[in-house]
Motif scaffolding. Structure first.
Motif, PDB file in Angstrom:
ATOM      1  N   SER A 181       0.850  -1.189   0.000  1.00 12.42           N
ATOM      2  CA  SER A 181       0.000   0.000   0.000  1.00 12.42           C
ATOM      3  C   SER A 181       0.891   1.247   0.000  1.00 12.42           C
ATOM      4  CB  SER A 181      -0.887  -0.011   1.259  1.00 12.42           C
ATOM      5  OG  SER A 181      -0.052   0.121   2.391  1.00 12.42           O
ATOM      6  N   ARG A 182       0.354   2.332  -0.167  1.00  9.46           N
ATOM      7  CA  ARG A 182       1.076   3.611  -0.089  1.00  9.46           C
ATOM      8  C   ARG A 182       1.699   3.765   1.300  1.00  9.46           C
ATOM      9  NH1 ARG A 182      -0.036   8.962  -2.843  1.00  9.46           N
ATOM     10  NH2 ARG A 182      -1.208   7.763  -4.358  1.00  9.46           N
ATOM     11  N   SER A 222       2.173  12.602  -4.182  1.00 12.99           N
ATOM     12  CA  SER A 222       1.488  13.281  -5.284  1.00 12.99           C
ATOM     13  C   SER A 222       0.544  12.343  -6.027  1.00 12.99           C
ATOM     14  CB  SER A 222       2.540  13.848  -6.244  1.00 12.99           C
ATOM     15  OG  SER A 222       3.275  12.785  -6.800  1.00 12.99           O
ATOM     16  N   GLU A 223      -0.432  12.970  -6.581  1.00  9.04           N
ATOM     17  CA  GLU A 223      -1.393  12.228  -7.404  1.00  9.04           C
ATOM     18  C   GLU A 223      -1.109  12.592  -8.834  1.00  9.04           C
ATOM     19  OE1 GLU A 223      -3.633  10.016  -6.346  1.00  9.04           O
ATOM     20  OE2 GLU A 223      -3.038  10.284  -4.250  1.00  9.04           O
ATOM     21  N   ARG A 224       0.010  12.110  -9.337  1.00 10.20           N
ATOM     22  CA  ARG A 224       0.372  12.531 -10.689  1.00 10.20           C
ATOM     23  C   ARG A 224       0.006  11.461 -11.686  1.00 10.20           C
ATOM     24  NH1 ARG A 224       6.240  14.753  -9.232  1.00 10.20           N
ATOM     25  NH2 ARG A 224       5.776  13.464  -7.424  1.00 10.20           N
ATOM     26  N   ASP A 225       0.099  11.893 -12.928  1.00 12.54           N
ATOM     27  CA  ASP A 225      -0.275  10.925 -13.943  1.00 12.54           C
ATOM     28  C   ASP A 225       0.779   9.852 -14.054  1.00 12.54           C
ATOM     29  OD1 ASP A 225       1.769  11.624 -16.053  1.00 12.54           O
ATOM     30  OD2 ASP A 225       0.741  13.571 -15.796  1.00 12.54           O
ATOM     31  N   GLY A 226       0.415   8.831 -14.650  1.00 11.62           N
ATOM     32  CA  GLY A 226       1.287   7.645 -14.754  1.00 11.62           C
ATOM     33  C   GLY A 226       2.620   7.918 -15.401  1.00 11.62           C
ATOM     34  N   ALA A 227       2.624   8.729 -16.526  1.00 16.29           N
ATOM     35  CA  ALA A 227       3.896   8.961 -17.241  1.00 16.29           C
ATOM     36  C   ALA A 227       4.893   9.683 -16.368  1.00 16.29           C
ATOM     37  CB  ALA A 227       3.612   9.776 -18.529  1.00 16.29           C
ATOM     38  N   GLN A 228       4.374  10.720 -15.723  1.00 21.62           N
ATOM     39  CA  GLN A 228       5.289  11.491 -14.847  1.00 21.62           C
ATOM     40  C   GLN A 228       5.791  10.610 -13.700  1.00 21.62           C
ATOM     41  OE1 GLN A 228       6.544  14.533 -15.261  1.00 21.62           O
ATOM     42  NE2 GLN A 228       7.753  14.141 -13.394  1.00 21.62           N
ATOM     43  N   GLU A 229       4.857   9.825 -13.214  1.00 15.75           N
ATOM     44  CA  GLU A 229       5.219   8.942 -12.101  1.00 15.75           C
ATOM     45  C   GLU A 229       6.292   7.935 -12.538  1.00 15.75           C
ATOM     46  OE1 GLU A 229       2.332   7.582  -8.797  1.00 15.75           O
ATOM     47  OE2 GLU A 229       2.407   5.976 -10.270  1.00 15.75           O
ATOM     48  N   ARG A 236       9.231  10.361  -1.318  1.00 17.55           N
ATOM     49  CA  ARG A 236       8.050  10.832  -0.575  1.00 17.55           C
ATOM     50  C   ARG A 236       7.111  11.593  -1.500  1.00 17.55           C
ATOM     51  NH1 ARG A 236      11.477  12.164   3.473  1.00 17.55           N
ATOM     52  NH2 ARG A 236      11.544  10.295   4.805  1.00 17.55           N
ATOM     53  N   ASN A 237       7.682  12.432  -2.361  1.00 18.25           N
ATOM     54  CA  ASN A 237       6.870  13.187  -3.336  1.00 18.25           C
ATOM     55  C   ASN A 237       6.096  12.223  -4.207  1.00 18.25           C
ATOM     56  OD1 ASN A 237       7.482  15.668  -2.477  1.00 18.25           O
ATOM     57  ND2 ASN A 237       9.120  16.062  -3.980  1.00 18.25           N
TER      58      ASN A 237
END
Ligand code: C2E
Ligand code: CA
Ligand code: CA
Length: 655
Positions: free
Chosen positions: A79-80, A128-135, A123-124
């Protein structure tokens, strides 16, 4: 202390010092190697701890990375929250490392900073709730960072392991070196221990030898090698203890050589020493091995005879000892007659202890000497007389002072015509209690106590006074006086005689001084000087008892003598077969060669007189003509002999 012994001591000290240094070095090496090992162990432990933290960091970064990968892969189990819980998990180890990591601190700090950045990125990523590509791009970036971090951590682990290995290798080398040094040092120390032991052993042996040598020296006489007084005293005590235990006794002899001093003085100390050695040999061979022969000093010897308890046995042994001792000894080619006087004493009766044993033997020895007995056994009655002898000295002093001494006079005759030629004065002591005493009863005491000069002075005055009285009665009678040996060393004697001659108005040529050879012996130079002065005065000098001492031709020649008296012991042999005549003939010839008149003493019969006259003696003295007479009888005797035939030996009256 001998030089060799001192050297040994120095070597022993050096050896001990070297051994001590060796042992200290060895101990130092042991301490050093323990310290080195401890230091190496501490270094290794420290490195291992550092290495442990590095590998912890390495592991945690790995776990973090895998959790991240699983998370990104969408793994349901991760999990996160799970990811968040592992982020930054290696920070603690890295912080420890930059605080405690020593040489790794700088590297740990740099890695810690990098890891901080990496943790921030993660941690970022989680937050963060970023899109998949950025992630994905961030995740790849984080994975790269993680790989780099892991590599650095792994490198550090490796480096630390290398360092640990190096440390271990260094420590092994160090301990090898130390071990070798310890081995060498142990070897050196072993050698030193052996050396020390050897030196100490040698030192101890030489010390023991020295001790036993000095023990021997302390208990033995250096000249003769026999026991000395100390050892004798010890053995006497032991013998007494044994006698007490076994119910036996202890015999003891004290020996004094006769006329040893004369040998020593005429022939010299070398011959004296030889004589003492010969005596020690003879004594030792004369007694059993369990007896102890000792030299007490001078010419005094002692024999301890343990187990003897019968007087008869003791005397029998004494005779044997004397027999072995007596007889001519050949001293480097010179024949010397050896004889001794022996005093014997017996424990437990009459001598009750060690001190008495010695003291009684001494008393007996003097009795033997005085009486020419050879051997004498101590007995208490005789000892009381010897005590009496001591009181003699006191009485004699008084006797001289109050005039109890008187002179008897023995006539001498000229052999050519048988006429009265003079007298020899002979002392007598008219003792108030003991009656008339003869010289042998008090002269020895006077000699021993230094009374001779006083006695001689008194007698000289008496004799010269008598000369004056006879002359007043119309007779001139030359007089001879016996002068004891001690007086001849008195430089004042000639002066006093000169005064007496003047006082009594006696021509010096009418006084003859009779001396014995022994007088010459103790100090020939001084005696000769005194004699020369007397001769200068005009006094006649006669050598008395000729032939009984160790006569030395050189004395005879150097002394200004006028007369020689042949001792009675030769005279008595004139009428018996043997060499008596030859001896007297030779003495007469010798005397005449030295221009000395000859007096033959002890003429007891007409035959002796006739032979002595035939042999060329000038004067005769003896019972045949007359015994010593009181002064008052001399004139009557003189008148009588000149009026009668004077036929001493067929002389017809010349009156
Ligand atoms: P001397 O000087 O040899 O004296 C001679 C001794 O022989 C005397 O003994 C005398 O009585 C003894 N005599 C003499 N004619 C005969 C003889 O025909 N037959 C025997 N058997 N004996 C004879 P005396 O008086 O007993 O003296 C003994 C020694 O004492 C003396 O020996 C002398 O050495 C010493 N003496 C005597 N008077 C004196 C003195 O006034 N002063 C010192 N210093 N010594 C003295
Ligand atoms: Ca004499
Ligand atoms: Ca004499």
């Amino acid at each position: 202390m001998s030089l060799r012994w001192m050297r040994r001591r120095v070597v022993a000290r050096c050896a001990i010092a070297a051994l001590l240094i060796g042992l200290i070095l060895l101990a130092g090496l042991a301490v050093l190697s323990t310290q080195t090992a401890a230091r190496a162990a501490a270094g290794v432990a420290e490195r291992e701890l550092v290495s442990q933290h590095w590998s912890n960091a390495y592991g945690k970064i790995g776990v973090e990375y895998e959790t991240l990968t699983d998370y990104l892969r969408g793994d349901e189990e991760v999990s996160r929250g799970t990811l968040a819980s592992v982020i930054g998990s290696a920070a603690g180890d890295l912080r420890w490392l930059y605080v405690h990591g020593g040489s790794d601190a700088r590297r740990a700090r740099a890695l810690h900073n990098a890891y901080d950045g990496y943790s921030y990125t993660l941690r970022n990523l989680v937050d963060s709730e970023r899109d998949g590509a950025q992630e994905m791009a961030d995740a790849e970036q984080a994975a790269k960072s993680a790989a780099a971090l892991r590599k650095q951590a792994a490198d550090s682990v490796q480096r630390n392991d290398d360092e640990i290995n190096a440390l271990l290798a260094q420590s092994r080398r160090d301990s090898d070196r130390l071990l070798r040094a310890v081995e060498i040092m142990s070897g050196v120390d072993l050698v030193l221990v052996l050396l020390c032991a050897l030196v100490l052993l040698m030192y101890q042996t030489s010390t023991e030898r020295q001790a036993s040598e000095s023990r021997y020296r302390a208990s033995h006489d250096g000249l003769t090698g026999i026991a000395n007084r100390e050892l004798l005293t010890e053995r006497v005590k032991e013998a007494i203890a044994t006698a007490d235990r076994d119910g036996t006794g202890v015999g003891f002899f004290l020996l004094d050589l006769n006329r040893f001093k004369e040998v020593n003085d005429t022939l010299g100390h070398h011959y004296g020493d030889l004589l003492l050695q010969e005596v020690a040999r003879r004594l030792t061979s004369a007694v059993r091995a369990d007896s102890l022969v000792a030299r007490l000093g001078g010419d005094e010897f002692a024999v301890l005879l343990p187990g003897v308890h019968e007087a008869a046995d003791l005397l029998a042994i004494g005779d044997r000892v004397l027999h072995a001792l007596h007889g001519v000894a050949d001293l480097d080619g010179i024949a010397v007659d050896v004889s001794a006087s022996v005093g014997a004493a017996l424990y437990p009766r009459p001598s009750g202890n060690a001190a008495e044993l010695l003291q009684h033997a001494d008393v007996a020895m003097y009795a033997a000497k005085r009486g020419h007995l050879g051997i004498s056994l101590y007995d208490r009655d005789a000892d009381e007389h010897s005590f009496e002898r001591l009181t003699v000295v006191g009485e004699l002093r008084r006797a001289i002072a109050v005039g109890e001494l008187e002179l008897h006079y023995q006539p001498k005759v000229r052999m050519a015509d048988g006429r009265f030629s003079g007298v020899e004065s002979l002392v007598r002591w008219r003792h108030p209690v003991r009656g008339l005493l003869f010289p042998d009863q008090f002269i020895p005491a006077a000699e021993q106590s230094g009374l001779m000069p006083a006695l001689t002075d008194a007698l000289l005055a008496l004799a010269l006074d008598q000369y004056q009285r006879w002359r007043a009665d119309g007779r001139t009678i030359p007089v001879a006086v016996n002068v004891g040996a001690a007086c001849l060393l008195d430089a004042g004697l000639p002066g006093r005689i000169g005064l007496l001659l003047a006082r009594y108005d006696v021509p010096a040529a009418h006084l003859t001084v009779e001396i014995t050879e022994s007088a010459m012996i103790s100090d020939p130079a001084r005696a000769t000087a005194v004699l020369a002065e007397l001769r200068e005065l005009g006094v006649l000098l006669s050598i008395d008892d000729f032939g009984t001492g160790y006569s030395s031709m050189s004395y005879l020649q150097s002394m200004p003598l006028t007369e020689l008296k042949i001792d009675r012991q030769f005279t008595t042999k004139l009428t018996s077969p043997g060499s008596g005549r030859a001896i007297i003939g030779a003495i007469v010839e010798l005397a005449h060669a030295l221009e000395l008149a000859v007096v033959v003493e002890g003429v007891e019969d007409a035959d002796t007189y006739a032979i002595a006259r035939e042999l060329g003696c000038e004067y005769a003295q003896g019972y045949h003509m007359s015994r010593p007479l009181p002064a008052g009888e001399i004139l009557a005797w003189a008148a009588d002999q000149s009026s009668t035939s004077m036929a001493w030996a067929g002389h017809t009256s010349a009156a």
